[in-house]
Design a protein around this motif. Structure first.
Motif, PDB file in Angstrom:
ATOM      1  N   ILE A 261       0.828  -1.205   0.000  1.00 40.78           N
ATOM      2  CA  ILE A 261       0.000   0.000   0.000  1.00 40.78           C
ATOM      3  C   ILE A 261       0.867   1.261   0.000  1.00 40.78           C
ATOM      4  CG2 ILE A 261      -1.634   1.352   1.392  1.00 40.78           C
ATOM      5  CD1 ILE A 261      -3.084  -0.783   0.028  1.00 40.78           C
ATOM      6  N   PHE A 264       1.859   1.742  -3.455  1.00 41.42           N
ATOM      7  CA  PHE A 264       0.679   2.202  -4.185  1.00 41.42           C
ATOM      8  C   PHE A 264       0.459   3.700  -3.967  1.00 41.42           C
ATOM      9  CE2 PHE A 264      -3.865   3.044  -3.060  1.00 41.42           C
ATOM     10  CZ  PHE A 264      -4.371   3.170  -4.340  1.00 41.42           C
ATOM     11  N   VAL A 265       0.477   4.117  -2.711  1.00 39.62           N
ATOM     12  CA  VAL A 265       0.257   5.529  -2.399  1.00 39.62           C
ATOM     13  C   VAL A 265       1.373   6.387  -2.979  1.00 39.62           C
ATOM     14  CG1 VAL A 265       0.143   7.198  -0.511  1.00 39.62           C
ATOM     15  CG2 VAL A 265      -1.086   5.057  -0.331  1.00 39.62           C
ATOM     16  N   SER A 268       1.077   6.630  -6.805  1.00 38.40           N
ATOM     17  CA  SER A 268      -0.080   7.341  -7.348  1.00 38.40           C
ATOM     18  C   SER A 268      -0.262   8.749  -6.804  1.00 38.40           C
ATOM     19  CB  SER A 268      -1.373   6.544  -7.131  1.00 38.40           C
ATOM     20  OG  SER A 268      -1.209   5.411  -6.359  1.00 38.40           O
ATOM     21  N   PHE A 269       0.320   9.069  -5.637  1.00 36.52           N
ATOM     22  CA  PHE A 269       0.029  10.393  -5.107  1.00 36.52           C
ATOM     23  C   PHE A 269       1.249  11.196  -4.676  1.00 36.52           C
ATOM     24  CE2 PHE A 269      -3.539   7.627  -3.994  1.00 36.52           C
ATOM     25  CZ  PHE A 269      -4.542   8.248  -4.717  1.00 36.52           C
ATOM     26  N   ILE A 270       2.299  10.535  -4.233  1.00 34.28           N
ATOM     27  CA  ILE A 270       3.361  11.308  -3.605  1.00 34.28           C
ATOM     28  C   ILE A 270       4.543  11.536  -4.551  1.00 34.28           C
ATOM     29  CG2 ILE A 270       4.959  11.432  -1.652  1.00 34.28           C
ATOM     30  CD1 ILE A 270       2.803   9.852  -0.074  1.00 34.28           C
ATOM     31  N   GLN A 274       0.932   8.384 -11.218  1.00 36.11           N
ATOM     32  CA  GLN A 274       0.530   7.408 -12.230  1.00 36.11           C
ATOM     33  C   GLN A 274      -0.762   6.738 -11.783  1.00 36.11           C
ATOM     34  OE1 GLN A 274       4.272   5.348 -11.603  1.00 36.11           O
ATOM     35  NE2 GLN A 274       4.693   5.590 -13.779  1.00 36.11           N
ATOM     36  N   PHE A 275      -1.891   7.372 -12.137  1.00 33.87           N
ATOM     37  CA  PHE A 275      -3.166   6.847 -11.657  1.00 33.87           C
ATOM     38  C   PHE A 275      -3.499   5.482 -12.251  1.00 33.87           C
ATOM     39  CE2 PHE A 275      -5.163  11.128 -10.261  1.00 33.87           C
ATOM     40  CZ  PHE A 275      -4.319  11.121  -9.164  1.00 33.87           C
ATOM     41  N   GLY A 278      -1.129   2.965 -10.617  1.00 31.36           N
ATOM     42  CA  GLY A 278      -1.537   2.844  -9.221  1.00 31.36           C
ATOM     43  C   GLY A 278      -2.766   1.965  -9.072  1.00 31.36           C
ATOM     44  N   SER A 279      -3.752   2.193  -9.937  1.00 31.42           N
ATOM     45  CA  SER A 279      -4.963   1.376  -9.890  1.00 31.42           C
ATOM     46  C   SER A 279      -4.634  -0.082 -10.131  1.00 31.42           C
ATOM     47  CB  SER A 279      -5.969   1.843 -10.937  1.00 31.42           C
ATOM     48  OG  SER A 279      -6.282   3.194 -10.734  1.00 31.42           O
TER      49      SER A 279
ATOM     50  N   GLN B 112      -9.133   0.564  -0.398  1.00 28.22           N
ATOM     51  CA  GLN B 112      -8.036   1.067  -1.229  1.00 28.22           C
ATOM     52  C   GLN B 112      -8.222   0.741  -2.704  1.00 28.22           C
ATOM     53  OE1 GLN B 112      -7.666  -0.254   1.657  1.00 28.22           O
ATOM     54  NE2 GLN B 112      -5.812   0.358   2.713  1.00 28.22           N
ATOM     55  N   VAL B 113      -8.950  -0.340  -2.991  1.00 25.37           N
ATOM     56  CA  VAL B 113      -9.121  -0.747  -4.386  1.00 25.37           C
ATOM     57  C   VAL B 113      -9.755   0.373  -5.192  1.00 25.37           C
ATOM     58  CG1 VAL B 113     -10.165  -2.431  -5.928  1.00 25.37           C
ATOM     59  CG2 VAL B 113      -9.345  -3.141  -3.692  1.00 25.37           C
ATOM     60  N   LEU B 115      -9.760   3.576  -4.303  1.00 22.96           N
ATOM     61  CA  LEU B 115      -9.271   4.870  -3.812  1.00 22.96           C
ATOM     62  C   LEU B 115      -9.065   5.910  -4.922  1.00 22.96           C
ATOM     63  CD1 LEU B 115      -8.429   6.352  -1.244  1.00 22.96           C
ATOM     64  CD2 LEU B 115      -6.112   5.563  -1.622  1.00 22.96           C
ATOM     65  N   ILE B 116      -8.357   5.502  -5.981  1.00 20.40           N
ATOM     66  CA  ILE B 116      -8.068   6.465  -7.044  1.00 20.40           C
ATOM     67  C   ILE B 116      -9.358   6.911  -7.721  1.00 20.40           C
ATOM     68  CG2 ILE B 116      -6.918   6.755  -9.278  1.00 20.40           C
ATOM     69  CD1 ILE B 116      -4.631   5.107  -8.214  1.00 20.40           C
ATOM     70  N   ILE B 120     -10.895  10.813  -7.946  1.00 19.76           N
ATOM     71  CA  ILE B 120     -11.245  11.480  -9.196  1.00 19.76           C
ATOM     72  C   ILE B 120     -12.730  11.871  -9.193  1.00 19.76           C
ATOM     73  CG2 ILE B 120     -11.241  11.257 -11.723  1.00 19.76           C
ATOM     74  CD1 ILE B 120      -8.491  10.917 -10.698  1.00 19.76           C
ATOM     75  N   LEU B 203      -5.000   7.325   5.717  1.00 18.06           N
ATOM     76  CA  LEU B 203      -4.732   7.251   4.278  1.00 18.06           C
ATOM     77  C   LEU B 203      -5.641   8.176   3.458  1.00 18.06           C
ATOM     78  CD1 LEU B 203      -3.287   6.057   1.896  1.00 18.06           C
ATOM     79  CD2 LEU B 203      -4.698   4.024   2.070  1.00 18.06           C
ATOM     80  N   LEU B 206      -4.978  11.819   3.901  1.00 22.52           N
ATOM     81  CA  LEU B 206      -3.631  12.089   3.383  1.00 22.52           C
ATOM     82  C   LEU B 206      -3.670  12.369   1.881  1.00 22.52           C
ATOM     83  CD1 LEU B 206      -0.451  11.976   3.801  1.00 22.52           C
ATOM     84  CD2 LEU B 206      -0.629   9.618   3.030  1.00 22.52           C
ATOM     85  N   VAL B 207      -4.464  11.612   1.135  1.00 18.53           N
ATOM     86  CA  VAL B 207      -4.448  11.776  -0.309  1.00 18.53           C
ATOM     87  C   VAL B 207      -5.530  12.719  -0.819  1.00 18.53           C
ATOM     88  CG1 VAL B 207      -3.309   9.579  -0.749  1.00 18.53           C
ATOM     89  CG2 VAL B 207      -5.795   9.664  -0.674  1.00 18.53           C
TER      90      VAL B 207
END
Lengths: 307, 268
Positions: A261, A264-265, A268-270, A274-275, A278-279, B112-113, B115-116, B120, B203, B206-207
């Protein structure tokens, strides 16, 4: 079938109306994002520009070109293997001892439950302070007690950093494991013990032959949920390396503390946005979680004959 | 002999459980320079000064944000969970079994699956960088729904509902005036759990949040290293007031809380 009779004449819209808020909210805030993430995982997208459809390439890249993914998966599993057996054994032992206490049962339980409800973020911080090589309390204690002459670089070495993280996990969850086992022990009917006593079983023998088998379902529950949660480990390692010293560091020494994770974070975010990729990581982890939870269920519930 | 061993063992483990909290509180009473002079086991006298330093920042705002988020999360999740719980537990209808399985399956999908996708979506709804994303996620809380189905099944007798119906009570009236009071203990347990979990969530904020005025307690805590760069004592004080109130809330309600947390395990 009194129930059927009672409710026969109410084929109304009410149950649907009552269920609607939850179903609607789930569809909008969880199901849609999960589906959308899958679509994104088939695209190359940085969150701002155009999306390019690339099929399964994100997944192929993840499994063939990203050694860091395997490394993070390996770390996550190692951390789980380091902490889970300790929590099961110590948790069971503590529950057993506490269960047989005449006084102070609730006190012991409450005290040991405190770490579980503390914000994991704070735990990461506290531990990174306590295990700091120069100013940390742990090194200070060890030196004063004369157990080591030189201070230990807890957080700078891949091996010891994993020990600290495993320790954090155990410290946080032990009270939870103990409480669940304790609840299970309370649920065992007293006459089972009395019957065992009549047959001449005592102490540890009773514990091994009666208590432990009856708690099997609880162990299964704890193992399976811990595997699911353990594969999503993030808060503790992230905060252990995430800023006590002011500078955030990704992954710890040689990436030994990088979990899936966290990767992943970070991707994709930090460090990156790369969305799509990341997905794909999130979905890959989801699949791994499914496989592992089924495997751990089989492993813990299948051994020996179940009653 | 055996008894002494048990007591020693339990005492040692309990002390280890408490040690980090103790150190945290002790260190927040020192001047930073003194923390490193020795082992901080005895209280100092600098607590008030450290607290002053902490409250100079936007700490109160952070606290208000967190309370706002957790209270909204509790209200939303408790309402939707108890409504669907009541529907599944006490009505016979076509989708009953389907919905029951639906809840169980949704419990297994990690957040988390999506999350992105969720982030959006929130941006498109114009809710990026507000507190809404971390509140709305609780509106459909599968564990809560599962918990309420079981709880309503176990505690609300069919006869009472039927009587009310014969007396001409409306369906929403039955839910709010008869079912709700009966399931109060379950509501309390669920509320404590959601409060705690939303409070500790790291989490998601944070994002989704990068605006200081929207920080919640965990995000604030994770930024302490940047806020109080050299002032370790102030960091500890901030950490202490960020965690201790939750611990007190827990101590006050520990009975219902522990009951709730064990409910799923022992029955399942």
């Amino acid at each position: 079938m009194r129930r059927g009779k009672l409710f026969r004449n109410q084929a109304t819209v009410w149950p649907y109306l009552f269920a609607l808020p939850f179903v609607l909210a789930y569809a909008v805030f969880q199901l849609f994002p999960v589906g959308y993430s899958f679509v994104l995982s088939l695209h190359d997208w940085n969150g701002i520009g155009e999306k390019t459809f690339i099929g399964l390439r994100n997944y192929v890249d993840l499994f063939t070109k990203d050694p860091l993914f395997y490394k993070s998966l390996f770390n996550t599993i190692i951390l789980m293997l380091m902490s889970l057996p300790v929590m099961i054994i110590l948790g069971l032992l503590m529950a057993y001892m506490t269960f047989n206490l005449l006084k102070g049962r609730r006190f012991v339980q409450t005290v040991n439950f405190l770490p579980y409800i503390t914000t994991p973020v704070a735990i990461g911080f506290l531990f990174s302070f306590m295990f700091d090589w120069q100013t940390g309390t742990v090194n200070e204690l060890l030196v004063r007690l004369g157990w080591t002459e030189e201070k230990i670089y807890w957080l700078q070495d891949p091996f010891t950093s994993r020990i600290v993280i495993a320790l954090m996990i155990v410290w946080r969850n032990l009270g939870y494991f103990m409480t669940i086992y304790l609840a299970g022990m309370t649920a065992i009917p007293q006459d089972v013990y009395e019957a065992a006593k009549m047959d001449g079983s005592t102490g540890f023998h009773t514990f091994r032959k009666i208590t432990m088998p009856l708690l099997r379902n609880i162990t299964v529950f704890l193992v399976v949920t811990s595997v699911i949660n353990g594969l999503q480990l993030f808060d503790e390692p992230k905060l252990l390396y995430g800023g006590w010293s002011g500078s955030a560091q990704v992954g710890g020494p040689e990436n030994a503390a990088l979990t899936v994770i966290w990767k992943f974070v970070d991707d994709s975010f930090i460090s990156n946005t790369q969305f799509g990729y990341g997905s794909a990581i999130a979905y890959a982890l989801f699949m791994i979680i499914i496989v592992f939870s089924i495997a751990s269920y089989r492993l813990t519930s299948g051994k020996g004959d179940r009653t | 002999m055996k008894k002494t061993f048990v007591w020693i063992f339990l005492t040692v483990i309990s002390l280890i459980s408490l040690l980090p909290f103790y150190l945290m509180i002790m260190m927040s009473t020192y001047v930073t320079e003194d923390i490193f002079k020795g082992l901080p086991f005895l209280p100092g006298d600098f607590l008030l000064e450290n607290l002053k330093t902490v409250f100079k920042g936007n700490f109160i705002q952070v606290y208000v944000n967190s309370i706002l988020v957790s209270v909204s999360a509790v209200v939303l999740s408790v309402i939707t969970s108890s409504l669907i719980g009541y529907a599944i537990a006490k009505f016979q209808f076509r989708l009953k079994n389907f919905l029951n399985y639906f809840i169980i399956v949704t419990m297994m999908v990690p957040t988390q699956v999506g999350l992105i996708g969720y982030i959006i979506e929130m941006r498109h709804l114009g809710l990026g960088n507000t507190l809404w994303p971390i509140i709305l996620i609780w509106m459909a809380f599968p564990f809560g729904a599962f918990f309420m189905v079981q709880f309503v099944k176990d505690t609300v007798p069919n006869e009472i509902i039927e009587c009310a119906r014969i007396d001409g009570c409306s369906e929403p009236g039955i839910f709010f005036r008869i079912v709700m009071p009966l399931i109060k203990p379950g509501l309390a347990t669920l509320a404590t759990l959601v409060f705690l979990w939303s409070w500790n969530n790291y989490l998601l904020p944070l994002v989704t949040i990068n605006n200081q005025s929207m920080f919640t307690v965990p995000i604030y805590v994770s930024n302490l290293g940047i806020v109080h760069r050299t002032d370790y004592a102030a960091r500890m004080a901030a950490l202490a007031i960020a965690t201790v109130p939750v611990l007190i809330v827990f101590l006050l309600g520990s009975r219902t809380f522990i009951k709730g947390i064990t409910a799923g395990a022992v029955k399942g």
